[in-house]
Design a protein around this motif. Sequence first.
Motif, PDB file in Angstrom:
ATOM      1  N   VAL A 200       2.382   1.852  -3.516  1.00  0.00           N
ATOM      2  CA  VAL A 200       1.401   2.373  -4.477  1.00  0.00           C
ATOM      3  C   VAL A 200       1.144   3.858  -4.224  1.00  0.00           C
ATOM      4  O   VAL A 200       1.122   4.665  -5.149  1.00  0.00           O
ATOM      5  CB  VAL A 200       0.091   1.549  -4.434  1.00  0.00           C
ATOM      6  CG1 VAL A 200      -1.005   2.219  -5.251  1.00  0.00           C
ATOM      7  CG2 VAL A 200       0.349   0.131  -4.944  1.00  0.00           C
ATOM      8  N   LYS A 201       0.992   4.244  -2.966  1.00  0.00           N
ATOM      9  CA  LYS A 201       0.759   5.653  -2.630  1.00  0.00           C
ATOM     10  C   LYS A 201       1.967   6.510  -2.995  1.00  0.00           C
ATOM     11  O   LYS A 201       1.823   7.611  -3.525  1.00  0.00           O
ATOM     12  CB  LYS A 201       0.432   5.811  -1.147  1.00  0.00           C
ATOM     13  CG  LYS A 201      -0.953   5.348  -0.785  1.00  0.00           C
ATOM     14  CD  LYS A 201      -1.208   5.546   0.693  1.00  0.00           C
ATOM     15  CE  LYS A 201      -2.595   5.073   1.088  1.00  0.00           C
ATOM     16  NZ  LYS A 201      -2.833   5.219   2.531  1.00  0.00           N
ATOM     17  N   ALA A 202       3.160   6.031  -2.701  1.00  0.00           N
ATOM     18  CA  ALA A 202       4.384   6.807  -2.950  1.00  0.00           C
ATOM     19  C   ALA A 202       4.659   7.015  -4.431  1.00  0.00           C
ATOM     20  O   ALA A 202       5.306   7.981  -4.817  1.00  0.00           O
ATOM     21  CB  ALA A 202       5.584   6.123  -2.295  1.00  0.00           C
TER      22      ALA A 202
ATOM     23  N   ALA B 112       8.655   6.247   2.051  1.00  0.00           N
ATOM     24  CA  ALA B 112       7.405   5.540   2.355  1.00  0.00           C
ATOM     25  C   ALA B 112       7.681   4.159   2.947  1.00  0.00           C
ATOM     26  O   ALA B 112       7.047   3.757   3.931  1.00  0.00           O
ATOM     27  CB  ALA B 112       6.556   5.417   1.093  1.00  0.00           C
TER      28      ALA B 112
ATOM     29  N   SER C 139      11.008   9.144  -2.665  1.00  0.00           N
ATOM     30  CA  SER C 139       9.640   8.993  -2.179  1.00  0.00           C
ATOM     31  C   SER C 139       9.359   7.541  -1.793  1.00  0.00           C
ATOM     32  O   SER C 139       8.752   7.255  -0.756  1.00  0.00           O
ATOM     33  CB  SER C 139       8.657   9.470  -3.247  1.00  0.00           C
ATOM     34  OG  SER C 139       7.337   9.273  -2.832  1.00  0.00           O
TER      35      SER C 139
ATOM     36  N   ALA D 165       2.165   6.941  -6.889  1.00  0.00           N
ATOM     37  CA  ALA D 165       0.936   7.309  -7.606  1.00  0.00           C
ATOM     38  C   ALA D 165       0.528   6.216  -8.594  1.00  0.00           C
ATOM     39  O   ALA D 165       0.061   6.489  -9.694  1.00  0.00           O
ATOM     40  CB  ALA D 165       1.100   8.647  -8.309  1.00  0.00           C
TER      41      ALA D 165
ATOM     42  N   THR E  66       0.831  -1.207   0.000  1.00  0.00           N
ATOM     43  CA  THR E  66       0.000   0.000   0.000  1.00  0.00           C
ATOM     44  C   THR E  66       0.861   1.250   0.000  1.00  0.00           C
ATOM     45  O   THR E  66       0.604   2.202  -0.751  1.00  0.00           O
ATOM     46  CB  THR E  66      -0.940  -0.011   1.223  1.00  0.00           C
ATOM     47  OG1 THR E  66      -1.757  -1.178   1.155  1.00  0.00           O
ATOM     48  CG2 THR E  66      -1.816   1.226   1.254  1.00  0.00           C
ATOM     49  N   ALA E  67       1.909   1.278   0.807  1.00  0.00           N
ATOM     50  CA  ALA E  67       2.799   2.440   0.876  1.00  0.00           C
ATOM     51  C   ALA E  67       3.490   2.670  -0.465  1.00  0.00           C
ATOM     52  O   ALA E  67       3.635   3.814  -0.911  1.00  0.00           O
ATOM     53  CB  ALA E  67       3.834   2.245   1.975  1.00  0.00           C
TER      54      ALA E  67
END
Length: 102
Positions: A19-21, A65, A61, A23, A16-17
Amino acid sequence: MTIPAFHPEVAEKVATAFVKATAARWSFPRVDMQDRGTFMLISVDALTPDAQEIELPVKKSIAQALNEVIPTHPSQKFGNWMVVFFRDGKMYETVHPSEFQG
């Protein structure tokens, strides 16, 4: 003395981290526990065949993360995770926490 391994729930937080980091620029990562659960190998596939080198800000990034969600492990002195990027089944880039240690 036995050093405890990562809890399996950490792998989900790592994915999850990532994917968020990023985009969601790459495939959903595969997280494999290695070295008796003390090291995480995160594998990611490029979504296009013309994927290029990953820019330094994106690498930073990702590292930030993952360092937030992956606890340090005393048996891994140089970092306890690595992200490997694949294009057409071949590795073309990596990110490792040691790249950002001062």
